[in-house]
Scaffold this motif. Structure first.
Motif, PDB file in Angstrom:
ATOM      1  N   SER A   1       0.852  -1.147   0.304  1.00  0.00           N
ATOM      2  CA  SER A   1       0.240   0.473  -0.443  1.00  0.00           C
ATOM      3  C   SER A   1       0.526   1.472   0.006  1.00  0.00           C
ATOM      4  O   SER A   1       0.248   2.634   0.489  1.00  0.00           O
ATOM      5  N   MET A   2       1.907   0.972  -0.163  1.00  0.00           N
ATOM      6  CA  MET A   2       3.531   2.097  -0.101  1.00  0.00           C
ATOM      7  C   MET A   2       3.288   2.686   1.655  1.00  0.00           C
ATOM      8  O   MET A   2       3.584   3.953   1.691  1.00  0.00           O
ATOM      9  N   SER A   3       2.942   1.700   2.317  1.00  0.00           N
ATOM     10  CA  SER A   3       3.438   2.906   3.030  1.00  0.00           C
ATOM     11  C   SER A   3       4.372   2.802   3.477  1.00  0.00           C
ATOM     12  O   SER A   3       5.609   2.570   3.314  1.00  0.00           O
ATOM     13  N   PRO A   4       5.068   4.297   4.205  1.00  0.00           N
ATOM     14  CA  PRO A   4       6.082   5.094   4.450  1.00  0.00           C
ATOM     15  C   PRO A   4       6.384   4.165   5.562  1.00  0.00           C
ATOM     16  O   PRO A   4       8.254   4.691   5.568  1.00  0.00           O
ATOM     17  N   TRP A   5       6.538   3.596   6.400  1.00  0.00           N
ATOM     18  CA  TRP A   5       6.930   2.553   7.414  1.00  0.00           C
ATOM     19  C   TRP A   5       7.882   2.110   6.589  1.00  0.00           C
ATOM     20  O   TRP A   5       9.045   0.885   6.532  1.00  0.00           O
ATOM     21  N   LEU A   6       7.322   1.410   5.197  1.00  0.00           N
ATOM     22  CA  LEU A   6       8.076   0.429   4.077  1.00  0.00           C
ATOM     23  C   LEU A   6       9.231   0.827   3.211  1.00  0.00           C
ATOM     24  O   LEU A   6       9.949   0.588   3.328  1.00  0.00           O
ATOM     25  N   VAL A   7       8.505   1.908   3.024  1.00  0.00           N
ATOM     26  CA  VAL A   7       8.815   2.732   2.098  1.00  0.00           C
ATOM     27  C   VAL A   7      10.937   3.632   1.992  1.00  0.00           C
ATOM     28  O   VAL A   7      11.617   3.062   1.884  1.00  0.00           O
ATOM     29  N   LEU A   8      10.499   3.938   3.686  1.00  0.00           N
ATOM     30  CA  LEU A   8      11.688   4.208   3.521  1.00  0.00           C
ATOM     31  C   LEU A   8      12.641   3.471   3.841  1.00  0.00           C
ATOM     32  O   LEU A   8      13.927   3.831   3.668  1.00  0.00           O
ATOM     33  N   PRO A   9      12.602   2.554   5.024  1.00  0.00           N
ATOM     34  CA  PRO A   9      13.718   1.342   5.255  1.00  0.00           C
ATOM     35  C   PRO A   9      14.016   0.770   3.980  1.00  0.00           C
ATOM     36  O   PRO A   9      15.329   0.733   3.782  1.00  0.00           O
ATOM     37  N   ALA A  10      13.007   0.908   3.125  1.00  0.00           N
ATOM     38  CA  ALA A  10      13.556   0.072   1.753  1.00  0.00           C
ATOM     39  C   ALA A  10      14.086   0.927   0.568  1.00  0.00           C
ATOM     40  O   ALA A  10      15.317   0.757   0.552  1.00  0.00           O
ATOM     41  N   THR A  11      14.249   2.394   1.087  1.00  0.00           N
ATOM     42  CA  THR A  11      15.000   3.076   0.621  1.00  0.00           C
ATOM     43  C   THR A  11      16.403   3.524   0.955  1.00  0.00           C
ATOM     44  O   THR A  11      17.261   3.796   0.707  1.00  0.00           O
ATOM     45  N   PHE A  12      16.386   3.365   2.355  1.00  0.00           N
ATOM     46  CA  PHE A  12      18.022   3.745   2.539  1.00  0.00           C
ATOM     47  C   PHE A  12      19.036   2.461   2.472  1.00  0.00           C
ATOM     48  O   PHE A  12      19.945   2.418   1.661  1.00  0.00           O
ATOM     49  N   ILE A  13      18.253   1.287   2.095  1.00  0.00           N
ATOM     50  CA  ILE A  13      18.609   0.005   1.668  1.00  0.00           C
ATOM     51  C   ILE A  13      18.909  -0.021   0.460  1.00  0.00           C
ATOM     52  O   ILE A  13      20.365   0.066   0.008  1.00  0.00           O
ATOM     53  N   LEU A  14      18.041   0.519  -1.029  1.00  0.00           N
ATOM     54  CA  LEU A  14      18.354   0.599  -2.054  1.00  0.00           C
ATOM     55  C   LEU A  14      19.916   2.165  -2.550  1.00  0.00           C
ATOM     56  O   LEU A  14      20.606   1.727  -3.231  1.00  0.00           O
ATOM     57  N   PHE A  15      19.534   3.065  -1.789  1.00  0.00           N
ATOM     58  CA  PHE A  15      20.280   3.642  -1.294  1.00  0.00           C
ATOM     59  C   PHE A  15      22.185   3.633  -1.503  1.00  0.00           C
ATOM     60  O   PHE A  15      22.547   4.072  -1.891  1.00  0.00           O
ATOM     61  N   ARG A  16      21.602   2.688  -0.319  1.00  0.00           N
ATOM     62  CA  ARG A  16      23.378   2.265   0.305  1.00  0.00           C
ATOM     63  C   ARG A  16      23.825   1.448  -0.790  1.00  0.00           C
ATOM     64  O   ARG A  16      25.116   1.500  -0.625  1.00  0.00           O
ATOM     65  N   GLU A  17      23.265   0.557  -1.387  1.00  0.00           N
ATOM     66  CA  GLU A  17      23.756  -0.711  -2.011  1.00  0.00           C
ATOM     67  C   GLU A  17      24.560   0.393  -3.375  1.00  0.00           C
ATOM     68  O   GLU A  17      25.144  -0.782  -3.244  1.00  0.00           O
ATOM     69  N   VAL A  18      23.516   1.457  -3.778  1.00  0.00           N
ATOM     70  CA  VAL A  18      23.925   1.369  -4.492  1.00  0.00           C
ATOM     71  C   VAL A  18      25.293   2.551  -4.259  1.00  0.00           C
ATOM     72  O   VAL A  18      26.442   2.622  -5.205  1.00  0.00           O
ATOM     73  N   PHE A  19      24.983   3.766  -3.789  1.00  0.00           N
ATOM     74  CA  PHE A  19      26.154   4.019  -3.421  1.00  0.00           C
ATOM     75  C   PHE A  19      27.095   3.323  -2.826  1.00  0.00           C
ATOM     76  O   PHE A  19      28.322   3.537  -3.574  1.00  0.00           O
TER      77      PHE A  19
END
Length: 221
Positions: free
Chosen positions: A88-106
């Protein structure tokens, strides 16, 4: 490429990564959820076996060392993309997923920039715990999707008041709505908690890699 068993397992895991998303293109739910979960669990298990066998049999190779983290990242990124996309695009799910994706790319960018000195950013024990937390969290969240879909199928066509009466115990639960709801809630909260733990470890290890890389990022005069 040297085709020993550890390298074959790593290659199969790399191939399996896009297969997780493909399951949702060719199969209806909940079959897609089941197939994706089984594929993800199978690939995650090979992540432990290929490293263990490579060390035990002294079959560690440069190509295996390169492909192993790529396969891990591909699995995590694609699985998170699927989970977020079907949520449901909950921010509680989207936010940690964003942190993980950003770190992997970085971190991947850091390793690419460092080139021959990328060995400075060797995988640490904490980074291995990070990967484990990510994989367990993703597997649990796939399980939540299965419970959620079976609950929706069982309650399909029911009057909202009847659903409320069944869940509150006023009407006999002939379709197992209560245990499916409990399963959905438990896997949802556990999966989300583990994903936040994985995100915290992700940020900690990301900062650690940046700290190690800083001496190589200074401009020379």
């Amino acid at each position: 490429m040297q085709w020993n068993l550890p390298n074959i397992l790593t290659t199969l895991r790399l191939i399996a990564a896009p297969g997780i998303a493909i399951m949702f293109l060719y199969f209806e739910r909940p079959y897609a959820d089941w197939f994706a979960l089984v594929l993800f669990l199978g690939a995650s298990i090979t992540d432990w076996f290929d490293g263990y066998l490579a060390r035990a049999w002294r079959q560690e190779t440069k190509i295996g060392t390169m492909l192993d983290p790529i396969a891990d990242k591909a699995m995590v990124i694609i699985a998170l993309m699927v989970i977020v996309g079907y949520s449901s695009m909950s921010p509680w799910l989207v936010l940690p997923a964003t942190f993980i994706l950003f770190r992997e790319v970085f971190v991947s960018g850091l390793r690419e920039y460092l080139g021959d000195t990328a060995g400075t950013l060797k995988v640490t024990p904490l980074a291995k715990w990070k990967t484990t937390a990510q994989m367990v969290a993703i597997a649990v969240l796939f399980s939540q999707g299965i419970f959620e879909h079976y609950l929706g199928m069982s309650a399909y066509g029911m009057d909202p008041q009847l659903i409320d009466d069944i869940l509150s115990g006023r009407v006999e639960d002939l379709h197992g709505l209560r245990w499916k709801l409990v399963g959905m809630d438990i896997t949802g909260w556990v999966g989300l908690g583990l994903l936040w733990l994985a995100a915290a470890l992700t940020l900690i290890t990301g900062f650690d890699y940046l700290r190690k890389a800083l001496p190589y990022l200074k401009e020379t005069r």
